[in-house]
Design a protein around this motif. Structure first.
Motif, mmCIF file in Angstrom:
data_model
loop_
_atom_site.group_PDB
_atom_site.id
_atom_site.type_symbol
_atom_site.label_atom_id
_atom_site.label_comp_id
_atom_site.label_asym_id
_atom_site.label_seq_id
_atom_site.Cartn_x
_atom_site.Cartn_y
_atom_site.Cartn_z
ATOM 1 N N SER A 118 4.670 -8.445 -8.434
ATOM 2 C CA SER A 118 3.355 -9.087 -8.490
ATOM 3 C C SER A 118 3.468 -10.574 -8.240
ATOM 4 N N LYS A 131 6.596 -12.126 -7.246
ATOM 5 C CA LYS A 131 6.624 -12.425 -5.809
ATOM 6 C C LYS A 131 6.551 -13.930 -5.605
ATOM 7 N N ASP A 176 3.518 -1.263 -0.546
ATOM 8 C CA ASP A 176 2.830 -2.565 -0.512
ATOM 9 C C ASP A 176 1.784 -2.529 0.583
ATOM 10 N N THR A 205 6.987 -1.069 -6.073
ATOM 11 C CA THR A 205 5.591 -1.141 -5.663
ATOM 12 C C THR A 205 4.926 -2.456 -6.044
ATOM 13 N N ASP A 206 4.035 -2.893 -5.173
ATOM 14 C CA ASP A 206 3.200 -4.046 -5.444
ATOM 15 C C ASP A 206 2.207 -3.657 -6.536
ATOM 16 N N MET A 249 -3.100 -3.610 -5.331
ATOM 17 C CA MET A 249 -3.344 -2.922 -4.061
ATOM 18 C C MET A 249 -4.733 -2.315 -4.111
ATOM 19 N N ASP A 297 4.652 -8.371 3.591
ATOM 20 C CA ASP A 297 5.486 -8.097 2.419
ATOM 21 C C ASP A 297 6.307 -6.818 2.588
ATOM 22 N N ARG A 298 5.724 -5.845 3.286
ATOM 23 C CA ARG A 298 6.462 -4.602 3.527
ATOM 24 C C ARG A 298 7.690 -4.868 4.389
#
Lengths: 154, 264
Positions: free
Chosen positions: B141, B163, B31, B91-92, B95, B36-37
């Motif tokens: 997402s 998200k 991310d 994963t986001d 990005m 967020d990470r």
């Protein structure tokens, strides 16, 4: 002030932030992630959010002050701020970012300037409220007390 | 404050994390947003996962050893290869540079490149089962776009999370994983697809003409020639994507040190 009184004040204060829509349930999610092994998790994440947001708002101000506004630069910043505010439960900041993005899409410079002001207003508000909340928590801990768990009954 | 976030992921400040327990689930989180990470890392740790968090698709590929034709391999004292254990990638989607969707696609077509030892000798060829194709990839997402979700699932994504990610979401993922990584043998960790499968869709690789094979390897199958993972150009960004032209931040990679010469 007595410990019990401080704890009650904290609870009431936190509750008011939810009732005013300043915070949403995602903030409660963050609180769930805090425990004895990570006692400062929420304040750490929120502090990172403040640092990140200060930078983004600065970049946004600069971008919008250009002679020719590059919306390809503006929109990703707003998207980022929308994301991080959503992740910590800063509902009004997030909502202001959603409006901001629609003006970016329309390439409406005037509208974007107004949105930036609104985002800043909401951001400084939540920043102020959360800093007060953390201070209340610190006072309780300093007095040897425990932070009361948030009641979800409202 | 960044120092303490480092501490949160590495463990005790500055020190290398302990070696991975074979029984533990290791998740690679990707991310570009620092906030967020931190959150996803905590969500995963609280559900008993080991986490490596990186800030881009390129770093993720680098970590997996898929970014060039020399795998970043770690060797133990007896010069036996230590395979990188990744049980899930989360994963986001949005990005800069490489989207989560593009990362997903790269992982799903990847094969494990040949390993070279410090003397640049071809060390070992690894079978199909060693690739990261089998590793479940979860996309996150903030945008609830049906076409986006469909596309990701079509490319083989395990799941799609909206998200902001909640504890219940991660708990659900974790429960799914526990089934897959149950060990049949207490000593060795087997991947979900632990039989050597012959992939009939790929042409057999030509044997190299002038490479010396190390006698350490008991595997007598011909080594794979280096696979170019990025043969296709990156797909053009879709309308609802935010593809940034520059990386917004310079946050350091949080990951276990692999100690290999290939990685810097």
């Amino acid at each position: 002030m007595e410990l019990v009184q401080m704890q009650k004040s904290l609870q009431d204060y936190t509750k008011s932030l939810f009732l005013d829509g300043v915070l949403d349930s995602q903030f409660l999610q963050l609180q769930q992630l805090q425990d004895e092994s990570n006692p400062d998790f929420v304040s750490q994440v929120v502090t990172l959010f403040f640092q990140d947001s200060d930078r983004i708002l600065n970049d946004l101000s600069l971008s919008l002050d250009q002679q020719v506004v590059d919306f390809k630069k503006v929109d990703p910043h707003v998207h980022q701020l929308k994301g991080s505010s959503s992740s910590i439960g800063a509902q009004r900041v997030k909502n202001a970012c959603v409006v901001f993005r629609s003006f970016c899409e329309q390439q409406n410079v005037e509208g974007c300037h107004r949105c930036l002001q609104q985002v800043k207003k909401e951001y400084y508000l939540v920043k102020n409220r959360l800093e007060t909340l953390f201070k209340l928590e610190q006072q309780i801990v300093a007095s040897g007390g425990m932070i009361p768990a948030m009641e979800l009954g409202f | 404050m960044v120092a303490s976030s480092e501490m949160m992921s590495v463990g005790i400040g500055g020190m290398e994390p302990p070696p991975l327990d074979l029984d533990e689930v290791h998740v690679l989180a990707v991310d570009d947003s620092l906030v967020d990470r931190i959150v996803i890392e905590r969500l995963l740790r609280i559900t008993s996962c080991k986490v490596t968090a990186v800030d881009s698709g390129w770093r993720a590929l680098e970590f997996l050893g898929l970014d060039n034709d020399k795998a970043s391999a770690e060797f133990d004292k007896k010069n036996n290869i230590k395979k990188l254990k990744v049980d899930m990638i989360i994963t986001d989607y949005c990005m800069p540079g490489m989207t989560g969707y593009e990362l997903l696609k790269k992982i799903k077509v990847s094969t494990f490149p040949p390993i070279f030892d410090s003397g640049n000798n071809l060390f070992e060829s690894l079978s199909e089962s060693s690739s990261f194709r089998q590793v479940p990839v979860v996309i996150m997402s903030s945008e609830n776009v049906l076409t986006r979700i469909d596309r990701c699932l079509e490319e083989g994504a395990e799941d799609f999370l909206l998200k902001p990610v909640k504890l219940a979401d991660v708990k659900r993922l974790r429960n799914c994983l526990t089934g897959d990584v149950k060990l049949s043998n207490g000593n060795k960790r087997k991947l979900p697809e632990d039989s050597v499968t012959v992939d009939t869709s790929l042409p057999p690789p030509p044997p190299p003409s002038s490479l010396t094979l190390s006698t350490n390897s008991s595997d007598s199958s011909p080594p794979l020639s280096p696979v170019e993972v990025f043969s296709s150009p990156l797909s053009s960004p879709e309308e609802d994507d935010d593809v940034l032209t520059s990386s917004p931040e310079e946050s350091p990679i949080r990951r276990q040190k692999m100690g290999s010469p290939g990685l810097d």
